[in-house]
Design a protein around this motif. Structure first.
Motif, PDB file in Angstrom:
ATOM      1  N   TYR A  63       0.786  -1.230   0.000  1.00  0.00           N
ATOM      2  CA  TYR A  63       0.000   0.000   0.000  1.00  0.00           C
ATOM      3  C   TYR A  63       0.824   1.289   0.000  1.00  0.00           C
ATOM      4  O   TYR A  63       0.251   2.359  -0.183  1.00  0.00           O
ATOM      5  N   VAL A  64       2.130   1.200   0.226  1.00  0.00           N
ATOM      6  CA  VAL A  64       2.925   2.422   0.361  1.00  0.00           C
ATOM      7  C   VAL A  64       4.112   2.405  -0.592  1.00  0.00           C
ATOM      8  O   VAL A  64       4.938   1.483  -0.560  1.00  0.00           O
ATOM      9  N   ASP A  65       4.206   3.424  -1.434  1.00  0.00           N
ATOM     10  CA  ASP A  65       5.322   3.599  -2.373  1.00  0.00           C
ATOM     11  C   ASP A  65       6.501   4.221  -1.621  1.00  0.00           C
ATOM     12  O   ASP A  65       6.364   5.322  -1.072  1.00  0.00           O
ATOM     13  N   PRO A  66       7.672   3.555  -1.580  1.00  0.00           N
ATOM     14  CA  PRO A  66       8.819   4.092  -0.828  1.00  0.00           C
ATOM     15  C   PRO A  66       9.230   5.489  -1.271  1.00  0.00           C
ATOM     16  O   PRO A  66       9.590   6.326  -0.431  1.00  0.00           O
ATOM     17  N   ALA A  67       9.186   5.764  -2.575  1.00  0.00           N
ATOM     18  CA  ALA A  67       9.607   7.085  -3.072  1.00  0.00           C
ATOM     19  C   ALA A  67       8.676   8.179  -2.559  1.00  0.00           C
ATOM     20  O   ALA A  67       9.130   9.261  -2.156  1.00  0.00           O
ATOM     21  N   ILE A  68       7.378   7.903  -2.556  1.00  0.00           N
ATOM     22  CA  ILE A  68       6.418   8.901  -2.067  1.00  0.00           C
ATOM     23  C   ILE A  68       6.531   9.055  -0.554  1.00  0.00           C
ATOM     24  O   ILE A  68       6.483  10.170  -0.023  1.00  0.00           O
TER      25      ILE A  68
ATOM     26  N   ILE B   4      11.646  -2.657   7.163  1.00  0.00           N
ATOM     27  CA  ILE B   4      10.745  -1.645   6.604  1.00  0.00           C
ATOM     28  C   ILE B   4      11.443  -0.286   6.536  1.00  0.00           C
ATOM     29  O   ILE B   4      11.384   0.418   5.517  1.00  0.00           O
ATOM     30  N   VAL B   5      12.102   0.084   7.627  1.00  0.00           N
ATOM     31  CA  VAL B   5      12.797   1.375   7.681  1.00  0.00           C
ATOM     32  C   VAL B   5      13.925   1.411   6.656  1.00  0.00           C
ATOM     33  O   VAL B   5      14.156   2.438   5.993  1.00  0.00           O
ATOM     34  N   THR B   6      14.625   0.313   6.498  1.00  0.00           N
ATOM     35  CA  THR B   6      15.709   0.249   5.504  1.00  0.00           C
ATOM     36  C   THR B   6      15.166   0.510   4.107  1.00  0.00           C
ATOM     37  O   THR B   6      15.739   1.280   3.325  1.00  0.00           O
ATOM     38  N   LYS B   7      14.023  -0.104   3.791  1.00  0.00           N
ATOM     39  CA  LYS B   7      13.430   0.070   2.459  1.00  0.00           C
ATOM     40  C   LYS B   7      12.877   1.468   2.250  1.00  0.00           C
ATOM     41  O   LYS B   7      13.117   2.097   1.205  1.00  0.00           O
TER      42      LYS B   7
END
Length: 459
Positions: A271-276, A397-400
């Motif tokens: 559900y969450v895009d890392p870039a955004i 998760i934080v790393t990504k």
């Protein structure tokens, strides 16, 4: 003292509000005299409790005593999504934040807001919604132009009612986890399940579906924790009775809940895009403490002539892991403990009181060691291992979403910035290696994971 906190909270939640003036201490330890909306009943309760402080009877350790529920845990059950008509100007802005921020109109709209009093708010649910609305407006106001054009002053028409409501709820005047996640949800179908497909947020900020996903996945992690919160209470009772079978069952339920939390957290990828998340969302969750973009803090006009500093939203403000750590007697490092204790100041008072109640109770770990019961030792270790695994997954998760996303943002430096809708965003340089709560995030998470593992009882 916990009895005093609990009774005051009940008085606050159940009474109607009048006008009073009180002295309050801000985070920079300055006393300011501010006119607050308070209840006569609250002051009556305060006087009564202080007079009878030495005569108080032991209270039962129950979820209800701390305004928690078996079904929702620390979530605010069925939050309101509308305020009374006099607060229409707040709601109109709060409901339109993404557009106002993207069009760079939010600040001008806030300056035009009428000066509204908090005295027409009734009950804790209206207070929570008002705090949520003003928190979202404040974050948008401060960060509308990114970290390079921040403001130094929150205008009186926003700052004063925000401060008043914050004081009544025992929360700081900044967006906290209790706002952002615990009180920021609604069902699309009221009779439907508490699942992400049937959920939406009450208010939003730039970030679109990724922001919605981030909030709601985090909410589902909190929902998954609810049986574990119930198990904490059951374990506490079982130690006092004592009842080895009940304690064993409670520990099994706790381990199961922690594993379910990890499973819920895995849905972040869907559900969450890392870039955004990195380039758009994070800055709107940032505070004005330990943040190089706002080293001087923020002046709350009409509240203080001096700037005040508050940390941004952080998973460390969730009471869940604090409660589990307290039950399992996990001992973190000095620096990690100091940060976690500071984050408790950003929790609702009854959540803080729940943690303190666990810490003041007989030690689960010492009880198991003294009993020499192998079955209990194994059940305890399953809880500690599951908690360490959850923290390991949080690190992934934080790393990504931060470390790798930051590297990708650097690689694209000089190219067009990331766009979210019509909002062009420059990734926040001040947050490259830090959490929005101000911590050195990876070193902190690895430290608390390692100390959780170290808590396992060796056979």
């Amino acid at each position: 003292m916990l009895h005093l906190l609990s009774t005051l909270q009940v008085c606050l939640f159940e009474a109607s509000y009048g006008r009073a003036s009180t002295q309050i201490e801000s985070e920079p330890s300055r006393l300011q005299s501010v006119s607050l909306s308070q209840t006569e009943a609250e002051f009556s309760c305060l006087t009564m409790e202080i007079n009878n402080e030495n005569e108080e009877k032991p209270l039962l350790f129950t979820l209800r005593r701390f305004h928690l529920s078996e079904d929702y845990g620390f979530l605010l059950p069925n939050p309101l999504s509308e305020l009374p008509a006099p607060y229409g100007p707040w709601m109109e802005i709060a409901n339109n934040l993404p557009h106002l921020i993207q069009s760079h109109q939010l600040r001008s709209q806030v300056y035009k807001m009428p000066q509204l009093s908090s005295q027409h708010l009734r009950g804790h649910r209206e207070l929570h919604l008002a705090h949520l609305a003003l928190s979202f407006i404040t974050m948008g106001f401060v960060w509308q132009e990114g970290e390079e054009e921040t403001v130094k002053l929150l205008p009186r028409n926003l700052a004063v009612p925000y401060w008043e409501i914050s004081q009544m709820l025992g929360l700081p005047p900044i967006l906290v986890h209790a706002d952002f996640v615990l009180a920021n949800w609604k069902k699309k179908n009221l009779n439907g399940p508490l699942e992400i497909e049937n959920l939406d947020t009450i208010f939003s900020l730039p970030g679109g579906e990724s922001l919605r996903g981030f909030i709601l996945v985090t909410l589902l992690v909190e929902k998954a924790a609810a049986p574990g919160v119930k198990a904490v209470v059951q374990a506490g009772k079982a130690i006092l009775q004592p009842d080895k079978e009940a304690l064993h069952k409670a520990l099994q339920e706790l381990a199961k809940a922690i594993k379910e939390m990890t499973e819920a957290l895995k849905r972040m990828h869907d559900y969450v895009d890392p870039a955004i998340f990195y380039a758009v969302i994070r800055i709107f969750l940032s505070g004005w403490k330990d943040n190089p973009a706002m080293p001087g803090g923020l002046i709350y006009e009409g509240v203080s002539d001096e700037p005040m500093s508050y940390s941004g939203g952080s998973a460390a403000q969730s009471t869940v892991l604090h409660a589990f750590d307290a039950l399992l007697a996990i001992r973190h490092s000095k620096d990690s403990t100091a940060f976690l204790h500071r984050m408790r100041d950003y929790m609702p008072p009854h959540h803080r009181a729940f943690i303190e109640e666990i810490q003041s109770a007989p030690s689960l770990k010492q009880h198991i060691l003294a009993s020499g019961n192998e079955k209990l030792r194994i059940a305890y270790n399953q809880c500690a291992s599951a908690l360490a695994d959850l923290r390991t997954y949080h690190i992934a998760i934080v790393t990504k979403y931060i470390t790798t996303a930051a590297a990708n943002a650097k690689a694209k430096k000089g190219k067009p910035s990331h766009w979210a809708g019509s909002l062009q965003i420059k990734p926040p340089s001040s947050l490259q290696e830090r959490g929005t709560g101000g911590s050195g995030i990876l070193s902190f998470l690895k430290s608390v994971r390692d100390t959780t593992r170290a808590g396992i009882i060796q056979g």
